[in-house]
Design an enzyme around this catalytic site. Structure first.
Site, PDB file in Angstrom:
ATOM      1  N   ASN A  51      -4.651   3.477   7.553  1.00  0.00           N
ATOM      2  CA  ASN A  51      -4.741   2.878   6.228  1.00  0.00           C
ATOM      3  C   ASN A  51      -4.014   3.777   5.229  1.00  0.00           C
ATOM      4  O   ASN A  51      -2.808   3.908   5.317  1.00  0.00           O
ATOM      5  CB  ASN A  51      -6.190   2.618   5.827  1.00  0.00           C
ATOM      6  CG  ASN A  51      -6.292   1.585   4.729  1.00  0.00           C
ATOM      7  OD1 ASN A  51      -5.482   0.657   4.680  1.00  0.00           O
ATOM      8  ND2 ASN A  51      -7.267   1.714   3.846  1.00  0.00           N
ATOM      9  N   ARG A 104      -6.285   0.683  12.964  1.00  0.00           N
ATOM     10  CA  ARG A 104      -4.954   1.000  12.448  1.00  0.00           C
ATOM     11  C   ARG A 104      -5.077   2.073  11.372  1.00  0.00           C
ATOM     12  O   ARG A 104      -6.171   2.368  10.877  1.00  0.00           O
ATOM     13  CB  ARG A 104      -4.291  -0.245  11.845  1.00  0.00           C
ATOM     14  CG  ARG A 104      -5.035  -0.822  10.623  1.00  0.00           C
ATOM     15  CD  ARG A 104      -4.161  -1.799   9.876  1.00  0.00           C
ATOM     16  NE  ARG A 104      -4.821  -2.501   8.788  1.00  0.00           N
ATOM     17  CZ  ARG A 104      -4.993  -2.036   7.561  1.00  0.00           C
ATOM     18  NH1 ARG A 104      -4.606  -0.801   7.277  1.00  0.00           N
ATOM     19  NH2 ARG A 104      -5.573  -2.765   6.631  1.00  0.00           N
ATOM     20  N   GLU A 154       0.845  -1.209   0.000  1.00  0.00           N
ATOM     21  CA  GLU A 154       0.000   0.000   0.000  1.00  0.00           C
ATOM     22  C   GLU A 154       0.874   1.251   0.000  1.00  0.00           C
ATOM     23  O   GLU A 154       2.097   1.188  -0.117  1.00  0.00           O
ATOM     24  CB  GLU A 154      -0.911   0.015   1.232  1.00  0.00           C
ATOM     25  CG  GLU A 154      -2.377  -0.314   0.948  1.00  0.00           C
ATOM     26  CD  GLU A 154      -3.106   0.800   0.210  1.00  0.00           C
ATOM     27  OE1 GLU A 154      -2.475   1.811  -0.158  1.00  0.00           O
ATOM     28  OE2 GLU A 154      -4.318   0.660  -0.005  1.00  0.00           O
ATOM     29  N   ASP A 187     -10.017   0.753  -4.239  1.00  0.00           N
ATOM     30  CA  ASP A 187      -8.962   0.833  -3.230  1.00  0.00           C
ATOM     31  C   ASP A 187      -8.151   2.112  -3.480  1.00  0.00           C
ATOM     32  O   ASP A 187      -8.731   3.176  -3.666  1.00  0.00           O
ATOM     33  CB  ASP A 187      -8.101  -0.431  -3.287  1.00  0.00           C
ATOM     34  CG  ASP A 187      -7.432  -0.755  -1.960  1.00  0.00           C
ATOM     35  OD1 ASP A 187      -6.915   0.178  -1.315  1.00  0.00           O
ATOM     36  OD2 ASP A 187      -7.397  -1.935  -1.571  1.00  0.00           O
ATOM     37  N   ASN A 247     -10.388   4.469   2.047  1.00  0.00           N
ATOM     38  CA  ASN A 247      -9.271   4.263   1.127  1.00  0.00           C
ATOM     39  C   ASN A 247      -9.132   5.440   0.179  1.00  0.00           C
ATOM     40  O   ASN A 247      -9.916   6.370   0.188  1.00  0.00           O
ATOM     41  CB  ASN A 247      -9.467   2.963   0.343  1.00  0.00           C
ATOM     42  CG  ASN A 247      -8.481   1.901   0.739  1.00  0.00           C
ATOM     43  OD1 ASN A 247      -7.294   2.166   0.867  1.00  0.00           O
ATOM     44  ND2 ASN A 247      -8.960   0.688   0.950  1.00  0.00           N
TER      45      ASN A 247
END
Length: 280
Positions: A100, A98, A15, A193, A145
């Site tokens: 992203n 968490r 990512e 995404d 995202n």
């Protein structure tokens, strides 16, 4: 043509791509592998650093170095030598959450998402960081995202991958304007995404579960699709000295594929725009 970047490992969850035009290098993260990676295309060298916690993204700073989302905080990072210095904790985040993905806007502010490790409850949100305080800008979300800032800095796009919708917000003096749907994904498009704009104002989206990146027109219509040999495609960014290459991350977690977790290079046929830098 799709090129698989040669290296000695794959990403559990690749990512957070960032093309650093200052040194012609690509940086990205392995969120669950707790790593920051760097590719020097001129030599093909790939380097990797272990981080103290899950690492969602890395973005260049105007004054040099980088900022990264690590755990449930924003940290300043240097790579040569490697060092991490916490800048700010993201408030009101349970231990089950968490960081992203994130992006900087034209004024050097950060926009970043948080999400649950479980990926199945709406405990995440979308946040704003101006260098002093992190505040919630929108939410709740399950898997926030993107995000992507249009090349002129007028609006921001981000998605909740679990909802399958890309949202559009006007950027108004450091605040988000009214949210409107920009693209609603159909069932066979995968899940939206990571995403990035090209120089023609079209949006490129990594389509998780659909083995592709898709280009959308300024009106939100799909106009091109590039297939990739991995199902869990997670993010995309323009790179190269002319910004005419595209790099794409993927994830190995949960799949048994030859190229799951690979980093890909493709020819998108258009150029990108330089990334905005963090100004803090």
């Amino acid at each position: 043509m799709v090129k698989v970047i040669a290296r000695d490992r794959v990403d559990t969850l690749g990512e957070g791509l960032f093309w650093d035009a200052r040194c012609d290098q690509l940086l990205w993260t392995d969120i669950l592998g707790k790593r920051i990676n760097r590719l020097t295309p001129a030599t093909g060298a790939v380097e990797s650093w272990q981080t103290p916690d899950v690492t969602g993204w890395i973005i260049g700073c105007e004054g040099g170095g980088y900022v990264a989302g690590i755990g449930r905080s924003v940290a300043r990072v240097t790579l040569d030598p490697f060092a991490v210095e916490a800048l700010a904790d993201i408030p009101d985040q349970p231990e089950s959450n968490r960081v992203n993905d994130a992006a900087a806007d034209a004024h050097g502010r950060l926009w970043l998402g948080t999400m649950p490790f479980s990926c199945d409850v709406p405990t995440g949100a979308f946040h704003h960081f101006d260098g002093t305080a992190i505040t919630q800008a929108s939410g709740p979300y399950t898997i926030p995202n993107g995000p992507a800032i249009d090349p002129e800095g007028r609006f921001l796009l981000h998605t909740d991958s679990a909802m399958g919708v890309i949202f559009r917000y006007p950027l108004e003096d450091g605040r988000l304007g009214e949210r409107t749907p920009f693209v609603t994904f159909e069932d066979d498009w995968g899940s939206p995404d990571g995403m990035t704009f090209d120089a023609e104002g079209h949006l490129w989206v990594a389509c998780w579960g659909a083995s592709c990146v898709t280009r959308f027109s300024p009106a939100g219509e799909p106009v091109r699709r590039i297939e990739l040999p991995a199902s869990q495609v997670s993010n995309c960014v323009f790179g190269g000295a002319r910004l005419d290459r595209m790099y794409v991350t993927s994830a190995a977690d949960g799949v048994d594929e030859e190229h799951g977790g690979a980093l890909f290079e493709i020819d998108p046929g258009v150029r990108g725009v330089p990334a905005f830098l963090y100004r803090g």
